[in-house]
Design an enzyme around this catalytic site. Structure first.
Site, PDB file in Angstrom:
ATOM      1  N   ARG A  63     -12.486  13.835   6.785  1.00  0.00           N
ATOM      2  CA  ARG A  63     -13.411  14.704   6.029  1.00  0.00           C
ATOM      3  C   ARG A  63     -14.799  14.093   6.093  1.00  0.00           C
ATOM      4  NH1 ARG A  63     -13.940  10.764   2.195  1.00  0.00           N
ATOM      5  NH2 ARG A  63     -12.010   9.780   1.579  1.00  0.00           N
ATOM      6  N   LYS A  92       0.826  -1.209   0.000  1.00  0.00           N
ATOM      7  CA  LYS A  92       0.000   0.000   0.000  1.00  0.00           C
ATOM      8  C   LYS A  92       0.860   1.259   0.000  1.00  0.00           C
ATOM      9  CE  LYS A  92      -4.098  -0.500   2.445  1.00  0.00           C
ATOM     10  NZ  LYS A  92      -4.915  -0.746   3.678  1.00  0.00           N
ATOM     11  N   GLU A 106     -11.828   3.656   9.475  1.00  0.00           N
ATOM     12  CA  GLU A 106     -12.113   2.494   8.629  1.00  0.00           C
ATOM     13  C   GLU A 106     -11.421   1.242   9.158  1.00  0.00           C
ATOM     14  OE1 GLU A 106     -13.026   4.551   4.343  1.00  0.00           O
ATOM     15  OE2 GLU A 106     -11.136   3.477   4.527  1.00  0.00           O
TER      16      GLU A 106
HETATM   17  P1  ADP Z   1      -7.822   3.852  -0.005  1.00  0.00           P
HETATM   18  O1  ADP Z   1      -7.490   4.967   0.945  1.00  0.00           O
HETATM   19  O2  ADP Z   1      -6.997   3.861  -1.245  1.00  0.00           O
HETATM   20  O3  ADP Z   1      -9.286   3.735  -0.268  1.00  0.00           O
HETATM   21  P2  ADP Z   1      -7.903   1.791   2.048  1.00  0.00           P
HETATM   22  O4  ADP Z   1      -6.764   1.506   2.947  1.00  0.00           O
HETATM   23  O5  ADP Z   1      -9.063   2.525   2.624  1.00  0.00           O
HETATM   24  O6  ADP Z   1      -7.359   2.519   0.738  1.00  0.00           O
HETATM   25  O7  ADP Z   1      -8.450   0.436   1.432  1.00  0.00           O
HETATM   26  C1  ADP Z   1      -9.416   0.397   0.405  1.00  0.00           C
HETATM   27  C2  ADP Z   1     -10.050  -0.984   0.349  1.00  0.00           C
HETATM   28  O8  ADP Z   1      -9.069  -1.993   0.136  1.00  0.00           O
HETATM   29  C3  ADP Z   1     -10.758  -1.401   1.634  1.00  0.00           C
HETATM   30  O9  ADP Z   1     -12.074  -0.955   1.672  1.00  0.00           O
HETATM   31  C4  ADP Z   1     -10.697  -2.908   1.544  1.00  0.00           C
HETATM   32  O10 ADP Z   1     -11.703  -3.401   0.692  1.00  0.00           O
HETATM   33  C5  ADP Z   1      -9.370  -3.148   0.884  1.00  0.00           C
HETATM   34  N1  ADP Z   1      -8.291  -3.370   1.875  1.00  0.00           N
HETATM   35  C6  ADP Z   1      -7.501  -2.457   2.462  1.00  0.00           C
HETATM   36  N2  ADP Z   1      -6.615  -3.029   3.302  1.00  0.00           N
HETATM   37  C7  ADP Z   1      -6.843  -4.354   3.247  1.00  0.00           C
HETATM   38  C8  ADP Z   1      -6.247  -5.506   3.859  1.00  0.00           C
HETATM   39  N3  ADP Z   1      -5.203  -5.420   4.684  1.00  0.00           N
HETATM   40  N4  ADP Z   1      -6.747  -6.732   3.537  1.00  0.00           N
HETATM   41  C9  ADP Z   1      -7.770  -6.848   2.688  1.00  0.00           C
HETATM   42  N5  ADP Z   1      -8.368  -5.836   2.074  1.00  0.00           N
HETATM   43  C10 ADP Z   1      -7.923  -4.578   2.347  1.00  0.00           C
END
Ligand code: ADP
Length: 460
Positions: free
Chosen positions: A292, A158, A275
């Site tokens: 936000r 990420k 989240e």
């Molecule tokens: P962004 O800020 O780009 O939206 P997030 O960290 O909120 O990224 O993650 C977006 C989506 O990715 C989450 O809603 C979930 O569906 C998936 N996701 C994020 N982290 C994980 C994880 N460790 N394992 C599985 N799915 C994940």
């Protein structure tokens, strides 16, 4: 209270903030790009200022242009909406320097939560469970390899500055890691100008559950329940609901407490969203905090009866929260569908253009937030969200039925829309049973695009 608020946004959220301002006797001031001259938020406003060409970078992201208008128009506050400058710490700071209230948390808090690797570290310190993964940033593919070996595959690479699902790659096998790490970093650099990466264990088939929180300057922090946002395409939300079928009362309480602890640890003020992902065994893990108002905030407004934008404005003006945690009551079931100008049958390709005839759903328990009107133009420069349909009903099944009939009433002539796909989701037996996770849409997409499930009903 503020006299005049500049709304640094467009589309449905600009209209949404306008409505709150008007109801509070505050004068809303609109800004718009050259592509949005005829937009609804401009037509509604008594005062509207053009801030530049169509490209976001030249208009809605142009801090100087927006601050210049705010000063010239005598605005005492700026509401950033979501997207654009809403999570830009420098902009929040610049507002403060200019003596204009930024309706959101401080620049420092935005900065602290904006780096997701640092936010993880802060949350872990505060006792909020985070997904197993790297301790802070990962600089090289070799480092990533060592961490992945330690936590076990599959892993998720990420971007620390990530958002909108960008700069994220799933890695199932060690052999894929190096290439995917570089690919994710390249995307992060291109999208955010920041190549800082971190690693998490990939939670298999999780639910995305987020908690709405609100905090004031006096240190009151409340949580307003969860939203289940597991219906996603490419990590982008499509349908949200509250309460979630995945939570037991005990888990809900535990997660609500964790969300409040997260907000306290961040020294939070204003509206925010914590989240989490929840795994198949019911363990929950913090993934990020959004500083936000969110697209899906109306779901919470319908289950709590609280106007979140009004609350944001009050808090930014230094007033305390209008309710305490004990005064928050949850009732019934709310659901939101995002109507996007895109064509699911053709790889979800965006479908901007002119809207012809338009009929929006209505009736008991139905709310539509939109910037659409008959004959309006959808510019190709911005996101594809055309309208949000939000329904409320005493039970989940009634909410599902209300949403189905609302989608059946919707007519948008011109651009392609994802309405039929949403309608099919609402008839899918697994969705109706509440038995779904973030993999649902991908897994069932082919069936949903060709199948006609209407008419049958399954037991909840
Ligand atoms: P962004 O800020 O780009 O939206 P997030 O960290 O909120 O990224 O993650 C977006 C989506 O990715 C989450 O809603 C979930 O569906 C998936 N996701 C994020 N982290 C994980 C994880 N460790 N394992 C599985 N799915 C994940």
């Amino acid at each position: 209270m503020f006299k005049r608020i500049l709304i640094a946004n467009r589309g449905e959220i600009a209209v949404r903030v306008f409505r709150a301002c008007r109801e509070m006797d505050i004068e809303p001031v609109a800004v718009y790009s050259q592509a949005d001259r005829e937009a609804l938020h401009v037509q509604l406003a008594e005062r509207a200022y053009c801030i530049g060409p169509a490209r976001s970078a030249d208009s809605y992201l142009n801090m100087d242009a927006i601050l210049t208008v705010a000063r010239a128009a005598g605005c005492d506050a700026i509401h950033p909406g979501y997207g654009f400058l809403s999570e830009n710490a420098d902009f929040a700071d610049a507002c403060q320097t200019a003596g204009i209230a930024f309706i959101g948390p401080s620049g420092d808090v935005i900065r602290a939560m904006g780096n997701k690797a640092a936010a993880r570290a802060l949350m872990r310190k505060a006792g909020v469970p985070v997904v197993p993964g790297s301790d802070g940033a990962v600089d090289t593919a070799q480092q990533a390899q060592a961490i992945a070996d330690a936590i076990g595959y599959p892993v998720l690479i990420k971007a620390a500055a990530g958002g909108g699902g960008r700069g994220m790659r799933r890695v199932y096998e060690p052999a894929q890691l190096k290439a995917l790490f570089e690919e994710a970093r390249g995307e992060a650099l291109a999208c955010f100008g920041d190549g800082e990466m971190y690693l998490e264990k990939l939670i298999l088939r999780p639910r995305h559950i987020e908690f709405q929180i609100m905090a004031d300057r006096e240190g009151h922090v409340i949580q307003l329940g969860e939203r289940d946002c597991s219906i996603q395409r490419r990590n982008q939300k499509l349908l949200e609901e509250s309460p979630s079928r995945a939570l037991t009362p005990a888990l809900r309480e535990e997660m609500g407490k964790a969300a409040v602890a997260a907000a306290r640890a961040a020294g939070y003020e204003n509206a925010g969203t914590v989240e989490f992902v929840v795994d198949q065994e019911g363990h929950f893990y913090f993934i990020e905090m959004n500083t936000r108002i969110q697209v899906e905030h109306p779901v919470t407004e319908l289950t709590t009866g609280l106007d979140l934008v009004r609350e944001q404005i009050r808090v930014a003006a230094g007033l305390p929260l209008s309710v305490s945690q004990e005064e928050v009551f949850f009732r019934g079931h709310a659901m939101e569908c995002r109507i996007n100008a895109e064509d699911p049958a053709h790889g979800f390709r965006p479908s901007p253009g002119k809207v012809g005839f338009l009929h929006l759903p209505g009736g008991f328990g139905v709310r539509v937030d939109t910037g659409l009107y008959p004959g309006c133009e959808l510019p190709a420069y911005y996101d594809s969200l055309m309208a949000k349909i939000i329904v409320y009903a005493p039970t989940r099944l009634e909410a599902i039925r209300r949403m189905r009939r609302s989608l059946e009433e919707l007519i948008v002539e011109g651009p392609a829309a994802n309405t039929d796909l949403l309608h099919q989701i609402l008839y899918h037996p697994d969705f109706v049973r509440g038995n779904y996770n973030t993999g649902f849409l991908e897994e069932h997409l082919d069936t949903l695009l060709t199948w006609s499930g209407s008419g049958e009903e399954v037991e909840q």
